[in-house]
Write a protein that holds these residues in place. Structure first.
Motif, PDB file in Angstrom:
ATOM      1  N   GLY A 167       0.776  -1.223   0.000  1.00 12.53           N
ATOM      2  CA  GLY A 167       0.000   0.000   0.000  1.00 12.53           C
ATOM      3  C   GLY A 167       0.810   1.277   0.000  1.00 12.53           C
ATOM      4  O   GLY A 167       0.264   2.339   0.230  1.00 12.53           O
ATOM      5  N   CYS A 168       2.127   1.240  -0.237  1.00 18.12           N
ATOM      6  CA  CYS A 168       2.905   2.469  -0.290  1.00 18.12           C
ATOM      7  C   CYS A 168       2.440   3.330  -1.459  1.00 18.12           C
ATOM      8  O   CYS A 168       2.371   2.882  -2.591  1.00 18.12           O
ATOM      9  CB  CYS A 168       4.399   2.160  -0.468  1.00 18.12           C
ATOM     10  SG  CYS A 168       5.186   1.628   1.050  1.00 18.12           S
ATOM     11  N   SER A 169       2.141   4.575  -1.182  1.00 21.51           N
ATOM     12  CA  SER A 169       1.691   5.481  -2.230  1.00 21.51           C
ATOM     13  C   SER A 169       2.825   5.776  -3.191  1.00 21.51           C
ATOM     14  O   SER A 169       3.984   5.856  -2.808  1.00 21.51           O
ATOM     15  CB  SER A 169       1.207   6.796  -1.595  1.00 21.51           C
ATOM     16  OG  SER A 169       1.015   7.777  -2.578  1.00 21.51           O
ATOM     17  N   THR A 210      14.575   9.040  13.567  1.00 19.65           N
ATOM     18  CA  THR A 210      13.944   7.780  13.195  1.00 19.65           C
ATOM     19  C   THR A 210      13.269   7.932  11.841  1.00 19.65           C
ATOM     20  O   THR A 210      12.970   9.049  11.404  1.00 19.65           O
ATOM     21  CB  THR A 210      12.868   7.334  14.210  1.00 19.65           C
ATOM     22  OG1 THR A 210      11.666   8.099  13.999  1.00 19.65           O
ATOM     23  CG2 THR A 210      13.336   7.502  15.634  1.00 19.65           C
ATOM     24  N   GLY A 211      13.036   6.796  11.182  1.00 19.25           N
ATOM     25  CA  GLY A 211      12.117   6.809  10.061  1.00 19.25           C
ATOM     26  C   GLY A 211      10.693   6.868  10.598  1.00 19.25           C
ATOM     27  O   GLY A 211      10.464   6.964  11.806  1.00 19.25           O
ATOM     28  N   GLN A 212       9.732   6.824   9.693  1.00 21.82           N
ATOM     29  CA  GLN A 212       8.327   6.841  10.077  1.00 21.82           C
ATOM     30  C   GLN A 212       7.694   5.498   9.751  1.00 21.82           C
ATOM     31  O   GLN A 212       8.098   4.819   8.809  1.00 21.82           O
ATOM     32  CB  GLN A 212       7.590   7.981   9.370  1.00 21.82           C
ATOM     33  CG  GLN A 212       8.106   9.352   9.794  1.00 21.82           C
ATOM     34  CD  GLN A 212       7.553  10.487   8.949  1.00 21.82           C
ATOM     35  OE1 GLN A 212       6.759  10.284   8.020  1.00 21.82           O
ATOM     36  NE2 GLN A 212       7.974  11.713   9.256  1.00 21.82           N
ATOM     37  N   ARG A 213       6.722   5.110  10.566  1.00 23.64           N
ATOM     38  CA  ARG A 213       6.088   3.810  10.390  1.00 23.64           C
ATOM     39  C   ARG A 213       5.455   3.707   9.017  1.00 23.64           C
ATOM     40  O   ARG A 213       4.965   4.693   8.454  1.00 23.64           O
ATOM     41  CB  ARG A 213       5.035   3.588  11.479  1.00 23.64           C
ATOM     42  CG  ARG A 213       4.285   2.271  11.339  1.00 23.64           C
ATOM     43  CD  ARG A 213       3.337   2.014  12.491  1.00 23.64           C
ATOM     44  NE  ARG A 213       4.054   1.650  13.712  1.00 23.64           N
ATOM     45  CZ  ARG A 213       3.443   1.216  14.812  1.00 23.64           C
ATOM     46  NH1 ARG A 213       2.127   1.119  14.855  1.00 23.64           N
ATOM     47  NH2 ARG A 213       4.161   0.907  15.879  1.00 23.64           N
ATOM     48  N   ARG A 214       5.433   2.475   8.496  1.00 24.61           N
ATOM     49  CA  ARG A 214       4.806   2.226   7.208  1.00 24.61           C
ATOM     50  C   ARG A 214       3.397   2.788   7.183  1.00 24.61           C
ATOM     51  O   ARG A 214       2.679   2.677   8.165  1.00 24.61           O
ATOM     52  CB  ARG A 214       4.745   0.714   6.931  1.00 24.61           C
ATOM     53  CG  ARG A 214       6.100   0.041   6.849  1.00 24.61           C
ATOM     54  CD  ARG A 214       5.975  -1.465   6.657  1.00 24.61           C
ATOM     55  NE  ARG A 214       7.270  -2.105   6.630  1.00 24.61           N
ATOM     56  CZ  ARG A 214       8.009  -2.228   5.546  1.00 24.61           C
ATOM     57  NH1 ARG A 214       7.572  -1.765   4.404  1.00 24.61           N
ATOM     58  NH2 ARG A 214       9.188  -2.825   5.588  1.00 24.61           N
ATOM     59  N   PRO A 215       2.946   3.343   6.022  1.00 22.43           N
ATOM     60  CA  PRO A 215       3.687   3.472   4.761  1.00 22.43           C
ATOM     61  C   PRO A 215       4.366   4.819   4.598  1.00 22.43           C
ATOM     62  O   PRO A 215       4.726   5.192   3.494  1.00 22.43           O
ATOM     63  CB  PRO A 215       2.564   3.325   3.737  1.00 22.43           C
ATOM     64  CG  PRO A 215       1.398   4.012   4.381  1.00 22.43           C
ATOM     65  CD  PRO A 215       1.523   3.704   5.865  1.00 22.43           C
ATOM     66  N   LYS A 216       4.530   5.586   5.677  1.00 12.45           N
ATOM     67  CA  LYS A 216       5.110   6.915   5.568  1.00 12.45           C
ATOM     68  C   LYS A 216       6.551   6.847   5.084  1.00 12.45           C
ATOM     69  O   LYS A 216       7.274   5.902   5.347  1.00 12.45           O
ATOM     70  CB  LYS A 216       5.060   7.625   6.917  1.00 12.45           C
ATOM     71  CG  LYS A 216       3.668   7.698   7.541  1.00 12.45           C
ATOM     72  CD  LYS A 216       2.701   8.488   6.667  1.00 12.45           C
ATOM     73  CE  LYS A 216       1.338   8.606   7.344  1.00 12.45           C
ATOM     74  NZ  LYS A 216       0.362   9.314   6.493  1.00 12.45           N
ATOM     75  N   GLY A 217       6.979   7.904   4.396  1.00 13.22           N
ATOM     76  CA  GLY A 217       8.315   7.912   3.829  1.00 13.22           C
ATOM     77  C   GLY A 217       9.195   9.023   4.345  1.00 13.22           C
ATOM     78  O   GLY A 217      10.219   9.327   3.738  1.00 13.22           O
ATOM     79  N   GLY A 218       8.826   9.619   5.484  1.00 12.31           N
ATOM     80  CA  GLY A 218       9.616  10.713   6.010  1.00 12.31           C
ATOM     81  C   GLY A 218      10.496  10.307   7.166  1.00 12.31           C
ATOM     82  O   GLY A 218      10.778   9.129   7.382  1.00 12.31           O
ATOM     83  N   ILE A 219      10.947  11.298   7.933  1.00 13.82           N
ATOM     84  CA  ILE A 219      11.787  11.071   9.099  1.00 13.82           C
ATOM     85  C   ILE A 219      11.266  11.905  10.261  1.00 13.82           C
ATOM     86  O   ILE A 219      10.566  12.902  10.069  1.00 13.82           O
ATOM     87  CB  ILE A 219      13.268  11.418   8.839  1.00 13.82           C
ATOM     88  CG1 ILE A 219      13.414  12.897   8.461  1.00 13.82           C
ATOM     89  CG2 ILE A 219      13.859  10.517   7.760  1.00 13.82           C
ATOM     90  CD1 ILE A 219      14.863  13.372   8.383  1.00 13.82           C
ATOM     91  N   ASN A 220      11.602  11.490  11.469  1.00 17.17           N
ATOM     92  CA  ASN A 220      11.332  12.264  12.676  1.00 17.17           C
ATOM     93  C   ASN A 220      12.665  12.652  13.299  1.00 17.17           C
ATOM     94  O   ASN A 220      13.519  11.789  13.520  1.00 17.17           O
ATOM     95  CB  ASN A 220      10.531  11.454  13.693  1.00 17.17           C
ATOM     96  CG  ASN A 220       9.141  11.098  13.210  1.00 17.17           C
ATOM     97  OD1 ASN A 220       8.645  11.651  12.229  1.00 17.17           O
ATOM     98  ND2 ASN A 220       8.504  10.169  13.889  1.00 17.17           N
TER      99      ASN A 220
END
Length: 398
Positions: free
Chosen positions: A17-19, A365-375
């Motif tokens: 489901g990744c956009s 950190t990365g972001q939980r699926r399906p997000k593609g950003g960072i924190n």
């Protein structure tokens, strides 16, 4: 065959489901020592550079090894990555390529500030130093073993002259150093748990026992200690020089075993009530949201252990938005820090998309699926607070 597996994983993430408007979740993130830049490699082969100060991001490659993002030790402007033609690139944040070389597909690599000291792992957790004609084996002591959803965790400390490697493996004790060598042929590696290596000789200095399964670790900024934690719900601090255990870190619910327990004749340790065999007096309350049945349930299985200051480190819980804060002089955690839930941090897998720069008190950190950003977070050693300072999505990076 290795890259067929990677491609298969990428395809599955797309089906999940990744956009198409996102780069997919970050498999690996790495932050520069000054905390300004972050480089991330994503599960649809994007490699992205982030500037946390100017708040911009740029797609460096759309054809990257999804496990290859790594900032060079001791250099704030230089990072590593590998393309899918198996070429490793050493380049600056300004785009200047300082070095490129052909190599095997890497599943974890680090480079020193001299741009010559280079260690890398293949899919079987074999470790090599150097590249090209200068490449030499460091650890090849297992016949089998394949990529099983975790990377070889490598940490380099140039001033102390040591390398830390932490891989998925069994809990072999320190006798492995005397009875076996890291280049001996055997079915199962004796050097897959936490091991401290000499940078110059590449020989193992200390095997650090206590963990098994998937684990992650870090070297203290002063080079004196190693901290590591894993899915077996345990965490430890060891001395790098001697390999001696300094602490077994306290369990969130059961504290620490007492060392001075006297077991009555005819009974076993487990027969005693918890308050007689465990230290429970210094445990802190589980935070709201971290209790059983809640979204951030603290299960005890950990995906990361990282220094965020000269003396403070965190244990990163799997599938939780909480991390436990520890001081190097104390086996008990002093606080639970909340990473937040919007966006939720990428703590849901044992390829920890998380990194820290203790010199600048930055955690990423990365972001939980399906997000593609960072924190991006910043830790305040005085107040012991961890605040989110930038949480960009990856919308444009397709």
């Amino acid at each position: 065959m290795v890259w067929l597996r990677v491609g298969w994983l990428v395809a599955l993430s797309g089906l999940g489901g990744c956009s198409l408007l996102q780069p997919g979740p970050a498999q690996v993130v790495s932050v520069s020592d000054d905390g300004r830049y972050v480089v991330s490699s994503h599960d649809n082969r994007r490699l992205i550079l982030w500037d946390t100060e100017e708040r911009w991001r740029s797609v460096v490659s759309r054809n990257a090894n999804i496990y290859s993002a790594h900032f060079v030790s001791g250099r704030d402007d230089t990072f590593l990555w590998q393309d899918l033609d198996d070429v490793v690139h050493v380049q600056t944040v300004d785009g200047e390529v300082l070095e490129s070389f052909e190599h095997f597909p890497t599943y974890g690599h680090v480079m020193g500030s001299d741009l010559k000291t280079y260690f890398s792992s293949d899919a079987r957790f074999h470790i090599y130093k150097g590249w090209g004609d200068q490449k030499e084996p460091v650890k090849t002591d297992s016949e089998g073993g394949q990529f099983l959803g975790t990377l070889l965790n490598l940490a380099l400390h140039e001033d102390a002259g040591i390398l830390l490697s932490v891989a998925e493996g069994a809990d072999w004790d320190k006798r492995a150093l005397g009875e076996y060598g890291p280049l001996d042929d055997r079915r199962i590696s004796r050097f897959d748990g936490p091991v401290v290596w000499d940078l110059e000789t590449t020989r193992p200095l200390n095997k650090l026992p206590g963990l098994y399964g998937k684990a992650h670790g870090d070297i203290s900024p002063d080079g004196q200690y190693v901290v590591a934690a894993g899915e077996n719900k345990w965490g430890f601090v060891w001395e790098t020089d001697t390999g001696e255990r300094r602490w077994q870190l306290a369990n969130y619910w059961y504290g620490k075993p007492r060392r001075d327990v006297e077991v009555p004749e005819g009974k076993e340790l487990g027969d005693l009530p918890p308050e007689e065999r465990l230290r429970l007096d210094r445990l802190i309350d589980i935070p709201e949201g971290g209790r059983e049945g809640e979204e951030g349930h603290l299960r005890g299985a950990q995906v990361g252990a990282l220094f965020i200051d000269d003396e403070w480190f965190v244990r990163v819980e799997r599938r939780s938005h909480f991390v436990a804060l520890h001081h190097i002089d104390d086996p008990f955690h002093t606080a639970f820090l909340d990473l937040g839930q919007s966006p939720y941090p990428g703590t849901d897998r044992h390829i920890p998309s998380i990194d820290a720069a203790p010199a600048s008190n930055v955690l990423v950190t990365g972001q939980r699926r399906p997000k593609g950003g960072i924190n991006v977070y910043r830790f305040d050693p005085e107040t012991r607070a961890l605040d989110a300072v930038w949480t960009p999505r990856g919308w444009f990076a397709f």
